[in-house]
Structures are given as C-alpha cells and as structure tokens.
Design a protein around this motif. Structure first.
Motif, PDB file in Angstrom:
ATOM      1  N   TYR A  42       0.870  -1.188   0.000  1.00  0.00           N
ATOM      2  CA  TYR A  42       0.000   0.000   0.000  1.00  0.00           C
ATOM      3  C   TYR A  42       0.905   1.236   0.000  1.00  0.00           C
ATOM      4  O   TYR A  42       2.019   1.192   0.543  1.00  0.00           O
TER       5      TYR A  42
ATOM      6  N   VAL B 137     -10.014   3.471   3.385  1.00  0.00           N
ATOM      7  CA  VAL B 137     -10.824   4.662   3.105  1.00  0.00           C
ATOM      8  C   VAL B 137     -12.101   4.160   2.449  1.00  0.00           C
ATOM      9  O   VAL B 137     -12.056   3.602   1.354  1.00  0.00           O
ATOM     10  N   ASN B 138     -13.230   4.316   3.130  1.00  0.00           N
ATOM     11  CA  ASN B 138     -14.456   3.669   2.652  1.00  0.00           C
ATOM     12  C   ASN B 138     -15.476   4.663   2.094  1.00  0.00           C
ATOM     13  O   ASN B 138     -16.652   4.353   2.004  1.00  0.00           O
TER      14      ASN B 138
ATOM     15  N   SER C 110     -17.803   6.549  -0.238  1.00  0.00           N
ATOM     16  CA  SER C 110     -18.439   6.237  -1.521  1.00  0.00           C
ATOM     17  C   SER C 110     -19.701   7.071  -1.643  1.00  0.00           C
ATOM     18  O   SER C 110     -20.076   7.771  -0.701  1.00  0.00           O
TER      19      SER C 110
ATOM     20  N   ARG D 222     -21.616   8.191  -8.075  1.00  0.00           N
ATOM     21  CA  ARG D 222     -20.403   9.012  -7.941  1.00  0.00           C
ATOM     22  C   ARG D 222     -19.853   9.296  -9.340  1.00  0.00           C
ATOM     23  O   ARG D 222     -19.762   8.378 -10.158  1.00  0.00           O
TER      24      ARG D 222
ATOM     25  N   GLY E 206     -13.744  -3.741  -4.233  1.00  0.00           N
ATOM     26  CA  GLY E 206     -13.567  -2.574  -3.357  1.00  0.00           C
ATOM     27  C   GLY E 206     -14.843  -1.745  -3.352  1.00  0.00           C
ATOM     28  O   GLY E 206     -14.847  -0.551  -3.620  1.00  0.00           O
TER      29      GLY E 206
ATOM     30  N   ALA F 268     -16.816  -0.934  -0.875  1.00  0.00           N
ATOM     31  CA  ALA F 268     -17.096  -0.169   0.358  1.00  0.00           C
ATOM     32  C   ALA F 268     -18.532  -0.425   0.828  1.00  0.00           C
ATOM     33  O   ALA F 268     -18.972  -1.577   0.875  1.00  0.00           O
TER      34      ALA F 268
ATOM     35  N   GLU G 133     -22.057   2.208  -4.971  1.00  0.00           N
ATOM     36  CA  GLU G 133     -21.773   2.095  -6.402  1.00  0.00           C
ATOM     37  C   GLU G 133     -22.451   0.852  -6.998  1.00  0.00           C
ATOM     38  O   GLU G 133     -22.951   0.887  -8.126  1.00  0.00           O
TER      39      GLU G 133
ATOM     40  N   ASP H 254     -15.225  -6.554  -0.833  1.00  0.00           N
ATOM     41  CA  ASP H 254     -14.344  -5.609  -0.131  1.00  0.00           C
ATOM     42  C   ASP H 254     -13.535  -6.388   0.900  1.00  0.00           C
ATOM     43  O   ASP H 254     -13.912  -7.495   1.295  1.00  0.00           O
TER      44      ASP H 254
ATOM     45  N   ASN I 278     -10.052 -10.103  -0.653  1.00  0.00           N
ATOM     46  CA  ASN I 278      -8.862  -9.248  -0.525  1.00  0.00           C
ATOM     47  C   ASN I 278      -8.089  -9.287  -1.838  1.00  0.00           C
ATOM     48  O   ASN I 278      -7.575 -10.334  -2.239  1.00  0.00           O
ATOM     49  N   LEU I 279      -7.996  -8.135  -2.492  1.00  0.00           N
ATOM     50  CA  LEU I 279      -7.336  -8.072  -3.803  1.00  0.00           C
ATOM     51  C   LEU I 279      -5.851  -8.431  -3.731  1.00  0.00           C
ATOM     52  O   LEU I 279      -5.255  -8.803  -4.735  1.00  0.00           O
TER      53      LEU I 279
ATOM     54  N   ARG J  13     -13.154   1.146  -8.728  1.00  0.00           N
ATOM     55  CA  ARG J  13     -12.938   2.591  -8.790  1.00  0.00           C
ATOM     56  C   ARG J  13     -12.468   3.129  -7.437  1.00  0.00           C
ATOM     57  O   ARG J  13     -12.981   2.741  -6.393  1.00  0.00           O
ATOM     58  N   ASN J  14     -11.460   3.977  -7.499  1.00  0.00           N
ATOM     59  CA  ASN J  14     -10.939   4.637  -6.290  1.00  0.00           C
ATOM     60  C   ASN J  14     -10.384   3.644  -5.268  1.00  0.00           C
ATOM     61  O   ASN J  14     -10.561   3.823  -4.064  1.00  0.00           O
TER      62      ASN J  14
HETATM   63  C1  LIG Z   1     -12.627   4.716  -1.479  1.00  0.00           C
HETATM   64  S1  LIG Z   1     -13.421   3.168  -1.382  1.00  0.00           S
HETATM   65  C2  LIG Z   1     -14.068   3.017  -3.016  1.00  0.00           C
HETATM   66  C3  LIG Z   1     -15.527   2.676  -3.020  1.00  0.00           C
HETATM   67  C4  LIG Z   1     -16.200   2.654  -4.384  1.00  0.00           C
HETATM   68  N1  LIG Z   1     -15.509   1.771  -5.303  1.00  0.00           N
HETATM   69  C5  LIG Z   1     -16.288   4.044  -4.959  1.00  0.00           C
HETATM   70  O1  LIG Z   1     -15.503   4.399  -5.841  1.00  0.00           O
HETATM   71  O2  LIG Z   1     -17.144   4.820  -4.516  1.00  0.00           O
HETATM   72  C6  LIG Z   1     -12.030   2.032  -1.392  1.00  0.00           C
HETATM   73  C7  LIG Z   1     -12.396   0.636  -0.901  1.00  0.00           C
HETATM   74  O3  LIG Z   1     -11.348  -0.277  -1.236  1.00  0.00           O
HETATM   75  C8  LIG Z   1     -11.295  -1.252  -0.215  1.00  0.00           C
HETATM   76  N2  LIG Z   1     -10.008  -1.942  -0.239  1.00  0.00           N
HETATM   77  C9  LIG Z   1      -8.792  -1.492   0.177  1.00  0.00           C
HETATM   78  N3  LIG Z   1      -7.878  -2.458   0.048  1.00  0.00           N
HETATM   79  C10 LIG Z   1      -8.511  -3.541  -0.469  1.00  0.00           C
HETATM   80  C11 LIG Z   1      -8.100  -4.855  -0.808  1.00  0.00           C
HETATM   81  N4  LIG Z   1      -6.829  -5.246  -0.645  1.00  0.00           N
HETATM   82  N5  LIG Z   1      -9.012  -5.714  -1.301  1.00  0.00           N
HETATM   83  C12 LIG Z   1     -10.318  -5.331  -1.458  1.00  0.00           C
HETATM   84  N6  LIG Z   1     -10.775  -4.114  -1.152  1.00  0.00           N
HETATM   85  C13 LIG Z   1      -9.874  -3.223  -0.655  1.00  0.00           C
HETATM   86  C14 LIG Z   1     -11.507  -0.431   1.053  1.00  0.00           C
HETATM   87  O4  LIG Z   1     -11.919  -1.243   2.145  1.00  0.00           O
HETATM   88  C15 LIG Z   1     -12.563   0.570   0.608  1.00  0.00           C
HETATM   89  O5  LIG Z   1     -13.850   0.132   0.959  1.00  0.00           O
END
Ligand SMILES: C[S@@+](CC[C@H](N)C(=O)[O-])C[C@H]1O[C@@H](n2cnc3c(N)ncnc32)[C@H](O)[C@@H]1O
Length: 275
Positions: A29, A73-74, A76, A80, A108, A110, A114, A137, A199-200, A215-216
C-alpha cells in the motif's frame, strides 16, 4: 532516536504481525497514506504506544477490525461521478445487451453505493434478471452496511442530483423507502447483489466477468500492487469485456494496457480486445 523513527519501527512490526496473524498484507500500500491513516487511528485510540496496540491487535480480532476500519478509506456515494454513469449507459450497456446473461464484479465496493447505482442503471436499461453482480471488499464492517442497504436520508438530495445527471430515467425516490432519518434501498435491488469478502492482495479471481469496476481503490496501492491487481482483473475479464477504474487512475504505462482501449474519453472505461 526520535519519536517518529520509533513509530516507523513499531509500524513495520505491527504490519508484519498483522500479515502473519491475519493474512492481511499491507506491504504494497502507498506508504505515506497508510502511515497517515494508522497515525490518525492511533491518536484517537486509548493506546499509549503502537507496541501496546500491537499486543492487543494480534490477540483480539475485534481490535484488528477496528484498525482495519481506520486503515481503509471507505468513502463512496450513489452515482459518484455522474458523467461516468452516463458513459456507462451509452458505451457499455449496448454491448452488455447483446449477451443473454452477464456477470459483473465490483472490487472494493465499500458500503455498496456504487453497486446499488449500477444495479439501478442495469434495471433501467432493460437488463433486469439478466445479470449477476458480485460486490466485494476487504473490510467486513462496510460489507455489512452494504448488505443492509440503509443510507443516511440527508444524502438523498445529492444522490438524486447525481442520478439525474448520470442519465437516470425515473425518480430516484422510487428506489428507496424513507424511514426516520434513513433511506432503505428496495429489497429487490439488494437481492440482485452478492456482497462478499475478498482481498485483492491475496485472494484469487471470480472466474469469467463481462464487466469489472474497481474505482478509487488502486490509488491506495504502490505501482507493483497495482500491476498485480490489474493482472488479476485481466485474467478474469472476458475478451470484449469492460474494466472501469477511478477517474484519477489510468492504465497508461501499465503492462496490460496494450490489450485495452479507452472507450469513453477520460471516464476510464476500458474495453479488452479480442486478440
Ligand atoms: C474509497 S473506497 C471506493 C468505493 C467505491 N468503489 C467508490 O468508488 O465509490 C475504497 C475501498 O477499497 C477497499 N479496499 C482497500 N484495500 C482492499 C483490498 N486489498 N481488497 C479489497 N478491497 C480493498 C476499502 O476497504 C474501501 O472500501
């Protein structure tokens, strides 16, 4: 040694411990944002030092989940970036309509706004009953909120504006019931989405998808992890399938880029070639 150096040492130990104890690897990260978020979580906690926090986090899953909520960062919102959803209607949907059934992955997701937005869009564009949507997520607390489908009523005005500028065809209030200060999404929408933990960084793909939205999320990853995650998406995206990333993200310079073309200017909607 100053306090900042000490904090960095404790941070590295904590992250290594979390990886060994829970299998969550944050090594790739982006360092600055990860440190900022953990620091913010720590100053708002009751622990005297990060080492104290570590002792508890490694023994107590709830303490770990609390830190996880601080790390990710959650943020959303519904529809959006409305021009993105407009572009989806115009450039992606006509292709999806040529299939009898499509599979979609929101990586991801959140709190699910979305995924709900995309489900609404697909229903309005004549795809009801013709899609299966997985929304995943790393953070179980936000996934539960997504499953509940209950959002603050005070946001609905802003979401209604997003929905309309994103090409919405009905009234946004058709999709939820207002109760006290909450909006409860229509159960029929919730039933179209499978929310699951994924978990990605370490988990494998979901098989063949026609559309992937992530996204994001990639913005929080170092370049090496971005590449790995993009390979994961590329592996499970069918030829002719669509990959959507955030407006601040890009495939430019990425290894998979040669197999993709951007189909809507600046909307970061990419289509995988058949070659
Ligand atoms: C800013 S939110 C984006 C939400 C939505 N995609 C949007 O654009 O409105 C980022 C999300 O990525 C998730 N995230 C972070 N690392 C991740 C991982 N390794 N695997 C899956 N999700 C992950 C976080 O928990 C968070 O909910």
């Amino acid at each position: 040694m100053d306090q900042d150096e000490l904090f960095d040492i404790e941070l590295r130990l904590l992250l290594s411990g979390i990886n060994q104890a829970y299998g969550y690897d944050f090594t790739d990260y982006s360092e600055a944002s990860l440190k900022r978020r953990i620091m913010h979580w720590f100053v708002n906690s009751d622990y005297a030092t990060l080492s104290d926090a570590q002792a508890r986090i490694l023994r107590d899953r709830d303490a770990f989940e609390s830190l996880l909520r601080g790390i990710t960062v959650n943020v959303s919102e519904m529809f959006r970036d409305p021009p993105f959803f407009k572009a989806m209607r115009e450039t992606v949907i006509p292709h999806l309509l040529t299939y009898p059934f499509v599979k979609i992955w929101h990586a991801g997701c959140a709190t699910g706004e979305e995924a709900y937005s995309t489900a609404i869009l697909l229903n309005e564009e004549g795809m009801a009953g013709r899609f299966r949507m997985y929304a995943t997520d790393i953070n179980n607390a936000v996934l539960q909120k997504a499953r509940d489908g209950i959002f603050p009523l005070k946001e609905m005005q802003r979401y209604t504006r997003n929905y309309q500028s994103g090409g919405g065809k009905k009234s946004f209030s058709d999709y939820y019931t207002a109760r006290y200060d909450h909006a409860i999404m229509m159960p029929a929408l919730r039933e179209q989405i499978v929310f699951a933990s994924h978990n990605l960084v370490v988990d494998s793909d979901f098989g063949e998808m026609h559309l992937i939205l992530c996204r994001n999320v990639l913005i929080y990853f170092k370049p090496t992890l971005k590449e790995r995650v993009l390979f994961l998406f590329d592996n499970c995206l069918l030829p002719g399938g669509f990959l959507c990333i955030g407006l601040k993200e890009s495939l430019e310079g990425r290894k998979i880029a040669s197999r993709y073309s951007e189909v809507a200017p600046k909307m970061r909607i990419y289509r995988k070639s058949y070659g």
